[in-house]
Design a protein around this motif. Structure first.
Motif, PDB file in Angstrom:
ATOM      1  N   ILE A  28       0.867  -1.173   0.000  1.00  0.00           N
ATOM      2  CA  ILE A  28       0.000   0.000   0.000  1.00  0.00           C
ATOM      3  C   ILE A  28       0.904   1.223   0.000  1.00  0.00           C
ATOM      4  N   LEU A  29       0.754   2.063  -1.014  1.00  0.00           N
ATOM      5  CA  LEU A  29       1.569   3.270  -1.113  1.00  0.00           C
ATOM      6  C   LEU A  29       0.802   4.458  -0.553  1.00  0.00           C
ATOM      7  N   LEU A  30       1.555   5.460  -0.161  1.00  0.00           N
ATOM      8  CA  LEU A  30       0.993   6.643   0.491  1.00  0.00           C
ATOM      9  C   LEU A  30       1.542   7.898  -0.189  1.00  0.00           C
ATOM     10  N   LEU A  31       0.670   8.803  -0.555  1.00  0.00           N
ATOM     11  CA  LEU A  31       1.088  10.108  -1.054  1.00  0.00           C
ATOM     12  C   LEU A  31       0.601  11.176  -0.074  1.00  0.00           C
ATOM     13  N   LYS A  88      -8.891  15.328  -1.119  1.00  0.00           N
ATOM     14  CA  LYS A  88      -8.720  16.546  -0.330  1.00  0.00           C
ATOM     15  C   LYS A  88      -7.374  16.586   0.399  1.00  0.00           C
ATOM     16  N   LYS A  89      -7.250  17.557   1.288  1.00  0.00           N
ATOM     17  CA  LYS A  89      -5.977  17.792   1.996  1.00  0.00           C
ATOM     18  C   LYS A  89      -5.710  16.715   3.035  1.00  0.00           C
ATOM     19  N   ARG A  90      -5.583  15.499   2.590  1.00  0.00           N
ATOM     20  CA  ARG A  90      -5.307  14.385   3.479  1.00  0.00           C
ATOM     21  C   ARG A  90      -4.412  13.410   2.732  1.00  0.00           C
ATOM     22  N   PRO A  91      -3.784  12.492   3.435  1.00  0.00           N
ATOM     23  CA  PRO A  91      -2.972  11.489   2.728  1.00  0.00           C
ATOM     24  C   PRO A  91      -3.853  10.638   1.803  1.00  0.00           C
ATOM     25  N   THR A  92      -3.289  10.239   0.679  1.00  0.00           N
ATOM     26  CA  THR A  92      -3.986   9.352  -0.253  1.00  0.00           C
ATOM     27  C   THR A  92      -3.209   8.036  -0.332  1.00  0.00           C
ATOM     28  N   TYR A  93      -3.935   6.947  -0.283  1.00  0.00           N
ATOM     29  CA  TYR A  93      -3.331   5.619  -0.325  1.00  0.00           C
ATOM     30  C   TYR A  93      -3.681   4.946  -1.651  1.00  0.00           C
ATOM     31  N   ALA A  94      -2.858   4.004  -2.082  1.00  0.00           N
ATOM     32  CA  ALA A  94      -3.167   3.268  -3.305  1.00  0.00           C
ATOM     33  C   ALA A  94      -2.649   1.844  -3.198  1.00  0.00           C
ATOM     34  N   LEU A  95      -3.432   0.931  -3.754  1.00  0.00           N
ATOM     35  CA  LEU A  95      -3.079  -0.484  -3.759  1.00  0.00           C
ATOM     36  C   LEU A  95      -3.418  -1.070  -5.124  1.00  0.00           C
ATOM     37  N   GLY A  96      -2.448  -1.769  -5.712  1.00  0.00           N
ATOM     38  CA  GLY A  96      -2.655  -2.393  -7.015  1.00  0.00           C
ATOM     39  C   GLY A  96      -2.891  -3.886  -6.878  1.00  0.00           C
ATOM     40  N   ARG A  97      -3.535  -4.443  -7.882  1.00  0.00           N
ATOM     41  CA  ARG A  97      -3.746  -5.885  -7.936  1.00  0.00           C
ATOM     42  C   ARG A  97      -3.493  -6.343  -9.364  1.00  0.00           C
ATOM     43  N   VAL A  98      -2.660  -7.364  -9.500  1.00  0.00           N
ATOM     44  CA  VAL A  98      -2.381  -7.919 -10.827  1.00  0.00           C
ATOM     45  C   VAL A  98      -3.514  -8.872 -11.168  1.00  0.00           C
ATOM     46  N   THR A  99      -4.358  -8.497 -12.120  1.00  0.00           N
ATOM     47  CA  THR A  99      -5.480  -9.377 -12.446  1.00  0.00           C
ATOM     48  C   THR A  99      -5.022 -10.519 -13.345  1.00  0.00           C
ATOM     49  N   ARG A 100      -4.002 -10.241 -14.156  1.00  0.00           N
ATOM     50  CA  ARG A 100      -3.426 -11.310 -14.962  1.00  0.00           C
ATOM     51  C   ARG A 100      -2.005 -10.942 -15.351  1.00  0.00           C
ATOM     52  N   ALA A 101      -1.072 -11.852 -15.122  1.00  0.00           N
ATOM     53  CA  ALA A 101       0.284 -11.668 -15.618  1.00  0.00           C
ATOM     54  C   ALA A 101       0.541 -12.753 -16.643  1.00  0.00           C
ATOM     55  N   VAL A 110      -5.892  -0.734 -10.050  1.00  0.00           N
ATOM     56  CA  VAL A 110      -5.388  -0.009  -8.886  1.00  0.00           C
ATOM     57  C   VAL A 110      -6.507   0.864  -8.321  1.00  0.00           C
ATOM     58  N   GLU A 111      -6.566   0.949  -7.002  1.00  0.00           N
ATOM     59  CA  GLU A 111      -7.519   1.855  -6.357  1.00  0.00           C
ATOM     60  C   GLU A 111      -6.778   2.803  -5.424  1.00  0.00           C
ATOM     61  N   ALA A 112      -7.252   4.049  -5.395  1.00  0.00           N
ATOM     62  CA  ALA A 112      -6.710   5.035  -4.454  1.00  0.00           C
ATOM     63  C   ALA A 112      -7.840   5.514  -3.564  1.00  0.00           C
ATOM     64  N   TRP A 113      -7.546   5.717  -2.292  1.00  0.00           N
ATOM     65  CA  TRP A 113      -8.570   6.162  -1.349  1.00  0.00           C
ATOM     66  C   TRP A 113      -7.922   7.075  -0.312  1.00  0.00           C
ATOM     67  N   GLN A 114      -8.785   7.735   0.473  1.00  0.00           N
ATOM     68  CA  GLN A 114      -8.276   8.582   1.550  1.00  0.00           C
ATOM     69  C   GLN A 114      -8.683   8.017   2.908  1.00  0.00           C
ATOM     70  N   ASP A 115      -9.775   8.478   3.492  1.00  0.00           N
ATOM     71  CA  ASP A 115     -10.138   8.008   4.830  1.00  0.00           C
ATOM     72  C   ASP A 115     -10.755   6.619   4.813  1.00  0.00           C
ATOM     73  N   ASP A 116     -11.537   6.351   3.781  1.00  0.00           N
ATOM     74  CA  ASP A 116     -12.351   5.146   3.754  1.00  0.00           C
ATOM     75  C   ASP A 116     -11.989   4.306   2.529  1.00  0.00           C
ATOM     76  N   ARG A 117     -11.401   3.169   2.795  1.00  0.00           N
ATOM     77  CA  ARG A 117     -10.920   2.333   1.702  1.00  0.00           C
ATOM     78  C   ARG A 117     -12.040   1.844   0.789  1.00  0.00           C
ATOM     79  N   THR A 118     -13.269   1.788   1.327  1.00  0.00           N
ATOM     80  CA  THR A 118     -14.384   1.317   0.504  1.00  0.00           C
ATOM     81  C   THR A 118     -14.943   2.431  -0.386  1.00  0.00           C
ATOM     82  N   ARG A 119     -14.415   3.642  -0.245  1.00  0.00           N
ATOM     83  CA  ARG A 119     -14.865   4.754  -1.098  1.00  0.00           C
ATOM     84  C   ARG A 119     -13.673   5.327  -1.846  1.00  0.00           C
ATOM     85  N   PRO A 120     -13.250   4.654  -2.933  1.00  0.00           N
ATOM     86  CA  PRO A 120     -12.060   5.119  -3.650  1.00  0.00           C
ATOM     87  C   PRO A 120     -12.261   6.512  -4.264  1.00  0.00           C
TER      88      PRO A 120
END
Lengths: 134, 162
Positions: A28-31, A88-101, A110-120
């Motif tokens: 999980i990456l953080l910006l 908004k003015k908060r950290p943003t997180y992102a997580l990728g998933r390889v659906t097929r290699a 890939v999804e990016a979210w802030q406070d609530d992971r279920t609301r990208p």
């Protein structure tokens, strides 16, 4: 604890992207929200969001390839980013998933979210070409 | 370029006003590009037309995508094209309004050349009451040999119409 290992690109490190959590299937990456990632006032720039999403996509693929002992040079084919809501003015997180290699092409979501992971705030789909190292 | 603008009856009085206030990217660029993310990237205005805008992303060592090659990362190129796309919408609309990027697709044709600046040119080819459609290219000197093609869609925000 977050860290900024050499596995991130110089661009990703300059933008301030960090690794927030490496315990899952993909990191999980953080910006952090800073002025250099800000677009219109108080809102993360779509380009910075895209940079975070792409970086998380590559991080997921590198980890997946490493798990199965594959070593490739990765080249972008394309990315499509959907911007769902203003980050908004908060950290943003992102997580990728390889659906097929496959043998030469990887499909990544890939999804990016802030406070609530279920609301990208943004999602991306990517195609990445995997070539043999030079 | 076909005339994509709806008739005035469907667009309301404020749009008539908008047509009188032309958005000038050359004049707006210092403000729009000098701060925040665009300022950090060093984006520069190059040129524009009635429905297109062209910006330049200078090469810089801390924006490369691989430590071993002096090639700009894809991330800054997305930022360049997003900003050029927004400007193409504003010139086509004739005024600056808050717009949001709905989606942006980037097809990477090839890496840019080592140490090369990247130029982004976006064209707003269709503007409706509710959405703007943009396409464009990024290149590093020869527009006939692009680094990337892009396509994006935008919407007005804060309850406004385009």
């Amino acid at each position: 604890m977050s860290e900024t290992p050499d596995s991130l690109t110089p661009y990703a490190r300059s933008l301030g992207i960090e690794i927030a959590d490496e315990t899952g299937d993909a990191p999980i990456l953080l910006l952090p929200f800073t002025s250099i990632a800000e677009g219109r006032p108080g809102v993360l720039h779509g380009g910075a969001t895209s940079g975070l999403l792409e970086t998380a996509g590559y991080a997921a693929l590198r980890l997946e390839l490493g798990r199965v002992g594959r070593d490739h040079r990765l080249k972008p084919i394309n990315v499509t980013v959907q911007f769902l809501s203003a980050a908004k003015k908060r950290p943003t997180y992102a997580l990728g998933r390889v659906t097929r290699a496959g043998r030469r092409n990887a499909n990544i979501v890939v999804e990016a979210w802030q406070d609530d992971r279920t609301r990208p705030v943004a999602t991306a789909v990517m195609n990445v070409l995997m070539t043999t190292p030079d | 370029m076909n005339n994509a603008e709806p008739t005035s009856s469907s667009r309301g009085e404020n749009v008539q006003d908008a047509r009188r206030t032309r958005f000038d990217p050359a004049a707006a660029a210092p403000l729009l590009l000098s701060q925040n993310h665009g300022g950090w990237l060093g984006l520069r205005y190059r040129d524009h037309g009635p429905d297109w805008a062209e910006l330049e992303l200078p090469w810089r060592a801390d924006l490369i995508g691989e430590a071993s090659r002096d090639v700009l990362a894809s991330g800054p190129i997305v930022s360049l094209m997003d900003m050029a796309s927004g400007m193409s919408v504003w010139v086509k609309m004739g005024e600056f309004r808050a717009i949001a990027t709905l989606d942006l697709r980037v097809d990477y044709m090839r890496p840019s050349k080592e140490g090369a600046n990247v130029i982004g040119r976006a064209e707003c080819y269709r503007l409706t009451n509710s959405a703007a459609f943009v396409r464009g290219i990024a290149h590093d000197g020869d527009a006939d040999d692009p680094v990337a093609h892009i396509a994006g869609s935008f919407m007005a925000i804060m309850g406004q119409r385009l």
